[in-house]
Design a protein around this motif. Structure first.
Motif, short mmCIF file in Angstrom:
data_model
loop_
_atom_site.label_atom_id
_atom_site.label_comp_id
_atom_site.label_asym_id
_atom_site.label_seq_id
_atom_site.Cartn_x
_atom_site.Cartn_y
_atom_site.Cartn_z
N CYS A 125 2.35 15.68 -12.02
CA CYS A 125 1.28 16.46 -12.67
C CYS A 125 1.28 17.91 -12.17
N GLU A 156 0.82 -1.21 0.00
CA GLU A 156 0.00 0.00 0.00
C GLU A 156 0.86 1.26 0.00
N LYS A 203 2.05 1.81 -3.43
CA LYS A 203 1.00 2.40 -4.28
C LYS A 203 0.82 3.89 -3.97
N LYS A 204 0.76 4.20 -2.66
CA LYS A 204 0.59 5.60 -2.28
C LYS A 204 1.78 6.45 -2.73
N ARG A 205 2.98 5.86 -2.62
CA ARG A 205 4.16 6.61 -3.04
C ARG A 205 4.13 6.87 -4.55
N ARG A 206 3.73 5.84 -5.32
CA ARG A 206 3.63 6.04 -6.77
C ARG A 206 2.55 7.07 -7.11
N SER A 207 1.42 7.00 -6.38
CA SER A 207 0.36 8.00 -6.60
C SER A 207 0.85 9.40 -6.25
N ALA A 208 1.57 9.49 -5.12
CA ALA A 208 2.09 10.80 -4.73
C ALA A 208 3.09 11.33 -5.75
N LEU A 266 3.13 10.56 -8.92
CA LEU A 266 2.36 10.95 -10.10
C LEU A 266 1.69 12.31 -9.91
N LEU A 267 1.09 12.51 -8.72
CA LEU A 267 0.47 13.81 -8.43
C LEU A 267 1.50 14.93 -8.43
N GLN A 268 2.66 14.66 -7.84
CA GLN A 268 3.72 15.67 -7.84
C GLN A 268 4.16 16.00 -9.26
#
Length: 229
Positions: A96, A82, A85-90, A92-94
């Motif tokens: 963007c 998890e 996943k959160k790190r990859r999402s973070a 990706l958000l960074q």
């Protein structure tokens, strides 16, 4: 509770080695078991009920500890997954957000550069207009200060004045001719009106005279008829 030999030709001739017996005794001594509470045979270990219960409790504890370790390891693995996943999402958000900020910064830079260019162009145009006006004024001054130019300018002004005076004379002459024509026309119209009025008066007088004569003759005739009757 029993230990099979690594290799045996027959069960009747099997006998545990001294190393195996010593190893079993060391393990049982760890839990505080005395030699009177167990007996080691050729293929089995015979224990009293107290020692068997003790070993069962220790086995349950070991299983519980192992299960807790397994659960902890599983939870840690899930948490790491998890977290990944959160790190990859973070990330990706960074990425963007950085792309959006970079695009806004580029747009602001382009707009600021275009605004600066427009201001500079406007300033340059104003300066150019001022320079052109100054050059034109200086040129006119230099041309006017020259004697030949002054004479030519004076001659042109004199010619313009003469043309204007001639035009005024022509206009005044045409106006006088027009006034004469208008006066003659008005006189003719007045004479015509007077002649028509005289004719109407003469015709009216004649008609009245004829009517009076006719009326007088009729009256006299009526009187004679009455007298004769």
């Amino acid at each position: 509770r029993c230990q099979r030999p690594a290799s045996s030709s027959s069960s009747s001739s099997f006998s545990p080695s001294n190393a195996t017996v010593e190893h079993v005794r060391e393990l049982l001594a760890v839990w505080g078991a005395s030699e009177a509470s167990y007996s080691i045979g050729r293929t089995k270990i015979f224990m009293r009920a107290e020692l068997a219960e003790l070993l069962e409790r220790e086995r349950v504890k070991a299983i519980a500890a192992s299960s807790s370790i397994l659960m902890r390891a599983g939870k840690a693995a899930c948490a790491r997954r998890e977290l990944g996943k959160k790190r990859r999402s973070a990330l990706l958000l960074q990425a963007c957000a950085r792309m959006s900020i970079a695009s806004h910064v580029r747009a602001l830079r382009m707009s600021s550069s275009s605004l600066q260019a427009a201001v500079r162009a406007s300033t340059a145009r104003e300066q150019l207009d001022k320079t052109k006006d100054a050059v034109a004024s200086l040129t006119r001054f230099l041309l006017c200060s020259s004697p030949s130019v002054r004479e030519r300018k004076q001659r042109i002004e004199d010619e313009q004045r003469e043309e204007e005076a001639l035009r005024v004379k022509q206009i005044s002459a045409s106006d006088q001719v027009d006034e004469k024509e208008v006066r003659e026309k008005v006189d003719r119209e007045e004479e015509g009106k007077i002649g028509k009025k005289g004719e109407r008066e003469e015709n009216g007088g004649k008609e009245k005279k004829v009517e009076r004569e006719e009326n007088g003759g009729k009256e006299k005739k009526v009187e004679r008829e009455e007298n004769g009757g």
